[in-house]
Design a protein around this motif. Structure first.
Motif, PDB file in Angstrom:
ATOM      1  N   UNK A  54       0.844  -1.201   0.000  1.00 16.62           N
ATOM      2  CA  UNK A  54       0.000   0.000   0.000  1.00 16.62           C
ATOM      3  C   UNK A  54       0.873   1.241   0.000  1.00 16.62           C
ATOM      4  N   UNK A  55       0.432   2.236  -0.739  1.00 20.71           N
ATOM      5  CA  UNK A  55       1.088   3.542  -0.707  1.00 20.71           C
ATOM      6  C   UNK A  55       0.091   4.587  -1.172  1.00 20.71           C
ATOM      7  N   UNK A  56       0.427   5.835  -0.970  1.00 18.25           N
ATOM      8  CA  UNK A  56      -0.394   6.942  -1.444  1.00 18.25           C
ATOM      9  C   UNK A  56       0.224   7.442  -2.745  1.00 18.25           C
ATOM     10  N   UNK A  57      -0.594   7.583  -3.750  1.00 18.11           N
ATOM     11  CA  UNK A  57      -0.109   8.044  -5.058  1.00 18.11           C
ATOM     12  C   UNK A  57       0.525   9.427  -4.911  1.00 18.11           C
ATOM     13  N   UNK A  58       1.709   9.577  -5.461  1.00 13.66           N
ATOM     14  CA  UNK A  58       2.435  10.843  -5.380  1.00 13.66           C
ATOM     15  C   UNK A  58       1.576  11.988  -5.917  1.00 13.66           C
ATOM     16  N   UNK A  59       1.521  13.066  -5.173  1.00 12.42           N
ATOM     17  CA  UNK A  59       0.807  14.262  -5.593  1.00 12.42           C
ATOM     18  C   UNK A  59      -0.701  14.211  -5.400  1.00 12.42           C
ATOM     19  N   UNK A  60      -1.228  13.111  -4.864  1.00 14.07           N
ATOM     20  CA  UNK A  60      -2.689  12.996  -4.749  1.00 14.07           C
ATOM     21  C   UNK A  60      -3.245  13.476  -3.412  1.00 14.07           C
ATOM     22  N   UNK A  61      -2.400  13.615  -2.397  1.00 12.10           N
ATOM     23  CA  UNK A  61      -2.877  13.976  -1.055  1.00 12.10           C
ATOM     24  C   UNK A  61      -3.091  15.482  -0.959  1.00 12.10           C
ATOM     25  N   UNK A  62      -4.278  15.872  -0.507  1.00 12.76           N
ATOM     26  CA  UNK A  62      -4.533  17.301  -0.295  1.00 12.76           C
ATOM     27  C   UNK A  62      -5.498  17.495   0.864  1.00 12.76           C
ATOM     28  N   UNK A  63      -5.348  18.629   1.534  1.00  8.27           N
ATOM     29  CA  UNK A  63      -6.248  19.036   2.607  1.00  8.27           C
ATOM     30  C   UNK A  63      -6.737  20.428   2.263  1.00  8.27           C
ATOM     31  N   UNK A  64      -8.067  20.598   2.216  1.00 13.25           N
ATOM     32  CA  UNK A  64      -8.652  21.905   1.926  1.00 13.25           C
ATOM     33  C   UNK A  64      -9.699  22.224   2.977  1.00 13.25           C
ATOM     34  N   UNK A  65     -10.090  23.472   3.008  1.00 14.44           N
ATOM     35  CA  UNK A  65     -11.087  23.932   3.972  1.00 14.44           C
ATOM     36  C   UNK A  65     -10.595  25.207   4.611  1.00 14.44           C
ATOM     37  N   UNK A  66     -11.006  25.440   5.840  1.00 18.85           N
ATOM     38  CA  UNK A  66     -10.581  26.638   6.550  1.00 18.85           C
ATOM     39  C   UNK A  66      -9.083  26.570   6.811  1.00 18.85           C
ATOM     40  N   UNK A  67      -8.481  27.706   7.146  1.00 21.53           N
ATOM     41  CA  UNK A  67      -7.026  27.779   7.343  1.00 21.53           C
ATOM     42  C   UNK A  67      -6.528  26.798   8.402  1.00 21.53           C
ATOM     43  N   UNK A  68      -7.365  26.446   9.371  1.00 18.67           N
ATOM     44  CA  UNK A  68      -6.960  25.517  10.435  1.00 18.67           C
ATOM     45  C   UNK A  68      -6.725  24.104   9.925  1.00 18.67           C
ATOM     46  N   UNK A  69      -7.242  23.781   8.759  1.00 21.84           N
ATOM     47  CA  UNK A  69      -7.088  22.436   8.194  1.00 21.84           C
ATOM     48  C   UNK A  69      -5.685  22.294   7.629  1.00 21.84           C
ATOM     49  N   UNK A  70      -4.846  21.532   8.324  1.00 20.08           N
ATOM     50  CA  UNK A  70      -3.477  21.352   7.851  1.00 20.08           C
ATOM     51  C   UNK A  70      -3.114  19.881   7.854  1.00 20.08           C
ATOM     52  N   UNK A  71      -2.223  19.530   6.948  1.00 18.64           N
ATOM     53  CA  UNK A  71      -1.756  18.150   6.832  1.00 18.64           C
ATOM     54  C   UNK A  71      -0.855  17.804   8.009  1.00 18.64           C
ATOM     55  N   UNK A  72      -0.706  16.515   8.301  1.00 17.52           N
ATOM     56  CA  UNK A  72       0.189  16.122   9.386  1.00 17.52           C
ATOM     57  C   UNK A  72       1.643  16.420   9.041  1.00 17.52           C
ATOM     58  N   UNK A  73       2.474  16.577  10.072  1.00 15.42           N
ATOM     59  CA  UNK A  73       3.898  16.834   9.862  1.00 15.42           C
ATOM     60  C   UNK A  73       4.543  15.647   9.145  1.00 15.42           C
ATOM     61  N   UNK A  74       4.237  14.439   9.602  1.00 19.81           N
ATOM     62  CA  UNK A  74       4.711  13.233   8.935  1.00 19.81           C
ATOM     63  C   UNK A  74       3.650  12.832   7.921  1.00 19.81           C
ATOM     64  N   UNK A  75       4.036  12.712   6.676  1.00 22.52           N
ATOM     65  CA  UNK A  75       3.078  12.478   5.602  1.00 22.52           C
ATOM     66  C   UNK A  75       2.224  11.226   5.851  1.00 22.52           C
ATOM     67  N   UNK A  76       0.944  11.346   5.598  1.00 20.52           N
ATOM     68  CA  UNK A  76       0.009  10.226   5.695  1.00 20.52           C
ATOM     69  C   UNK A  76       0.412   9.154   4.691  1.00 20.52           C
ATOM     70  N   UNK A  77       0.503   7.906   5.163  1.00 18.95           N
ATOM     71  CA  UNK A  77       0.787   6.809   4.235  1.00 18.95           C
ATOM     72  C   UNK A  77      -0.220   5.658   4.360  1.00 18.95           C
ATOM     73  N   UNK A  78      -1.137   5.767   5.336  1.00 20.62           N
ATOM     74  CA  UNK A  78      -2.184   4.762   5.489  1.00 20.62           C
ATOM     75  C   UNK A  78      -1.748   3.486   6.179  1.00 20.62           C
TER      76      UNK A  78
END
Length: 176
Positions: A54-78
């Motif tokens: 299992x892996x996350x497709x390169x360039x496919x991960x995104x977080x949108x919404x209000x400014x408080x919505x931020x991705x984790x420091x360590x990239x999500x890999x599932x």
């Protein structure tokens, strides 16, 4: 706090490889601010049958919404990192985060591909402090909430959060 998860049609990229696009919406459906919002998604628990890589497709991960919505420091890999957000976001009543990614699921052979649905759930929570999101046992899919949990929700298969807090019934998102 409510979470919904949807899956778009998967793309078969090889005899035993698939790209599965997911979208998760985490929304504060309550009347007060939700602190330290986190969501976790264990692809290892979802795709345990057949033991795929299992892996996350390169360039496919995104977080949108209000400014408080931020991705984790360590990239999500599932697999080893199942946190979808930073765990420090505060969402005012009615605010939401949308997380999108494509999982790449590769089985060793065509014979290893499971014949039944692969069911996936996201677990959203708020906590009194920095929120790791808790954990999901990859073998059983059982969710253990984070320390200091204030509220939690198991996702419902769909794309629109309910209007009221916990206004839906948890239901896994199937991939067939």
């Amino acid at each position: 706090l409510d979470a919904v998860k949807s899956v778009a049609p998967y793309v078969q990229t090889g005899p035993s490889s698939f790209e599965v696009p997911y979208t998760v919406v985490v929304k504060n459906t309550g009347a007060v601010a939700a602190t330290n919002v986190q969501a976790v998604d264990s692809l290892s628990a979802t795709y345990s049958a057949g033991s795929p890589t299992l892996r996350i497709k390169a360039g496919s991960y995104s977080v949108t919404g209000v400014a408080a919505c931020t991705a984790p420091v360590t990239a999500y890999d599932g697999t080893t990192n199942i946190a979808l957000l930073s765990g420090s976001a505060n969402l005012a009543a009615g605010e939401q985060c949308t997380i999108s990614f494509t999982a790449v699921v590769s089985y060793a052979s065509v014979a290893a591909i499971p014949s039944g649905a692969q069911n996936n759930s996201v677990y959203a929570s708020t906590a009194t402090g920095a929120n790791s999101g808790g954990s999901v046992n990859p073998a059983t899919g059982v969710f253990t909430p984070p320390a200091g949990v204030v509220a939690q929700d198991a996702s419902t298969s769909g794309s629109i959060p309910p209007a009221l807090p916990n206004g839906d019934t948890p239901a896994a998102t199937p991939v067939t």
